[in-house]
Design an enzyme around this catalytic site. Sequence first.
Site, short mmCIF file in Angstrom:
data_model
loop_
_atom_site.label_atom_id
_atom_site.label_comp_id
_atom_site.label_asym_id
_atom_site.label_seq_id
_atom_site.Cartn_x
_atom_site.Cartn_y
_atom_site.Cartn_z
N ASP A 22 -4.53 14.13 15.19
CA ASP A 22 -4.63 12.85 15.88
C ASP A 22 -5.71 12.90 16.96
O ASP A 22 -5.64 13.73 17.86
CB ASP A 22 -3.25 12.54 16.51
CG ASP A 22 -3.16 11.10 16.93
OD1 ASP A 22 -3.77 10.74 17.95
OD2 ASP A 22 -2.48 10.33 16.23
N GLU A 39 -7.76 -4.17 5.71
CA GLU A 39 -7.69 -3.97 4.25
C GLU A 39 -6.64 -4.88 3.62
O GLU A 39 -6.82 -5.36 2.50
CB GLU A 39 -7.37 -2.49 3.97
CG GLU A 39 -8.53 -1.58 4.35
CD GLU A 39 -8.12 -0.16 4.66
OE1 GLU A 39 -7.25 0.03 5.54
OE2 GLU A 39 -8.67 0.76 4.04
N HIS A 86 -12.36 3.92 0.31
CA HIS A 86 -12.29 3.01 1.46
C HIS A 86 -12.97 1.67 1.15
O HIS A 86 -13.42 0.97 2.06
CB HIS A 86 -12.94 3.62 2.73
CG HIS A 86 -12.09 4.65 3.41
ND1 HIS A 86 -12.61 5.76 3.99
CD2 HIS A 86 -10.75 4.71 3.58
CE1 HIS A 86 -11.62 6.50 4.50
NE2 HIS A 86 -10.49 5.88 4.25
N ARG A 90 -2.75 -2.09 -3.22
CA ARG A 90 -3.89 -1.21 -3.04
C ARG A 90 -3.78 -0.08 -4.07
O ARG A 90 -2.77 0.61 -4.14
CB ARG A 90 -3.86 -0.61 -1.63
CG ARG A 90 -5.01 0.31 -1.39
CD ARG A 90 -4.95 0.89 -0.01
NE ARG A 90 -6.17 1.61 0.28
CZ ARG A 90 -6.48 2.08 1.48
NH1 ARG A 90 -5.66 1.88 2.48
NH2 ARG A 90 -7.59 2.73 1.67
N ARG A 146 -8.08 16.63 6.22
CA ARG A 146 -8.91 16.98 5.05
C ARG A 146 -10.22 17.61 5.49
O ARG A 146 -10.78 17.23 6.52
CB ARG A 146 -9.22 15.73 4.22
CG ARG A 146 -8.03 15.24 3.41
CD ARG A 146 -8.33 13.92 2.73
NE ARG A 146 -7.61 12.82 3.36
CZ ARG A 146 -7.82 11.54 3.12
NH1 ARG A 146 -8.74 11.17 2.26
NH2 ARG A 146 -7.11 10.62 3.73
N ASN A 175 0.88 -1.16 0.00
CA ASN A 175 0.00 0.00 0.00
C ASN A 175 0.92 1.22 0.00
O ASN A 175 1.46 1.60 1.03
CB ASN A 175 -0.88 -0.06 1.27
CG ASN A 175 -1.80 1.13 1.40
OD1 ASN A 175 -1.76 2.07 0.60
ND2 ASN A 175 -2.63 1.09 2.42
N ILE A 213 -10.13 5.33 14.89
CA ILE A 213 -11.00 6.03 15.84
C ILE A 213 -12.22 5.16 16.16
O ILE A 213 -12.59 4.98 17.32
CB ILE A 213 -11.43 7.40 15.26
CG1 ILE A 213 -10.20 8.28 15.01
CG2 ILE A 213 -12.43 8.09 16.19
CD1 ILE A 213 -10.50 9.57 14.24
N LEU A 228 -13.76 5.27 10.52
CA LEU A 228 -13.25 6.51 11.12
C LEU A 228 -11.78 6.33 11.47
O LEU A 228 -11.44 5.73 12.49
CB LEU A 228 -14.06 6.85 12.38
CG LEU A 228 -15.59 6.87 12.24
CD1 LEU A 228 -16.24 7.16 13.58
CD2 LEU A 228 -16.03 7.88 11.19
#
Length: 396
Positions: A284, A380, A182, A94, A242, A11, A330, A210
């Site tokens: 963070d 993933e 995602h 990916r 973002r 990735n 998260i 998240l």
Amino acid sequence: MTTRTVALTLNAGSSSLKFGLFDIAAGPVEMASGLVESIGGQPRLRAEFGAAAAPVTRDLTGAEAADHHGALATALDVLRAQFPEARAGVVGHRVVHGGPGFTEPVEITPSVMAELRRLSPFAPIHQPHNLAGIEAAQAAFPEAMQVACFDTAFHRSHPKVNDVFALPREYYDKGVRRYGFHGLSYDYISGELARIAPLIHDGRVIVAHLGNGASMCGMVGGRSIASTMGFTALDGLPMGTRTGQIDPGVIFYLVQQEGLSIDEVRQLFYTKSGLLGLSGLSNDMRTLEAAGTVEANEAIDYFVFRIRRELGGLAAALGGLDALVFCGGIGENSRLIRERVCEDMAWIGLELDRERNTRNDTVISTDMSRARIMVVPTNEELVIARAARRLSAAPA
Ligand code: AMP
């Protein structure tokens, strides 16, 4: 020494290369995972080998990871030292953008590579790095099959009404569409729900991924119906750095009145906004939760507010709600954010059990809750490894 055929997953980001090593005969089962970060700067490497060996963490010299080729070579040295018997039969990548055409993972042939290059302008910040990772792997493993797995593919099942923007039709034909991202994470969660909660999987589910990047996906029967990300991975929820959803009029204002160039607006929206921009402190969530400043709390408030707003919108698009699933750094770890998202949501059928939430249980709703609330760790890399295994096992 008998060799063992493994799958390598890669990735490649702008300055990082995440890697995983999987035993494909056994499953696939993860043997190792790791990351080279700050490529081109002051690079560092971290690799973990499960129970097989102690993790490796070390600073690299600039020359060891000057670019993605160097980073891959350095990562491979570490993997080979640990697993000298491993032979990479297939490498899974990916790839952020598969355009309208790629609905599934594919073997990367020269014509696929040409198509991925053609799609680069759709994801100029991510796709070129993904392609650099592919080129590095092709050079390192000329005999191995290379497989591309797309973040957009899972959403190709969404209906046309969620694929369009209200622009003149010619732009749709040119590829200006709501792609959604995602997808590897949502694919994994969909598969996990089929395994651990099949009735939920068959129903109406909202998944909230998240992490530092954040989005939500509404699914029916395990397939994407709608998602919060659109043409790029900028839309929808605010993220670490973002903006998430923003009135496009802000762009005109910034360019015409504030004198920003388009590149400066792009930098602003991708790297200086979101939680970092609002808090003035950090991207963070752990830092923001601990900070307790007015600005950090406002950043958290906005994050939660947008999640709740999208939750209502997606539930309407699904015609109701059978489950909300949290994942990502998260979603999987922050009890506070889950609690705040689910506060006073009984009207939509969601009732959080605080103790289960505090314990980080898989099911964190009360027994009386009409819709279930779940925490499902995403993976993933495993989705990539499974695709790599499937395609490399298929008859030519
Ligand atoms: P990801 O991009 O999925 O790795 O997620 C990264 C985000 O997860 C960062 O904002 C982290 O601060 C956040 N995170 C990880 N662990 C926790 C935790 N225990 N509490 C709150 N946020 C966390």
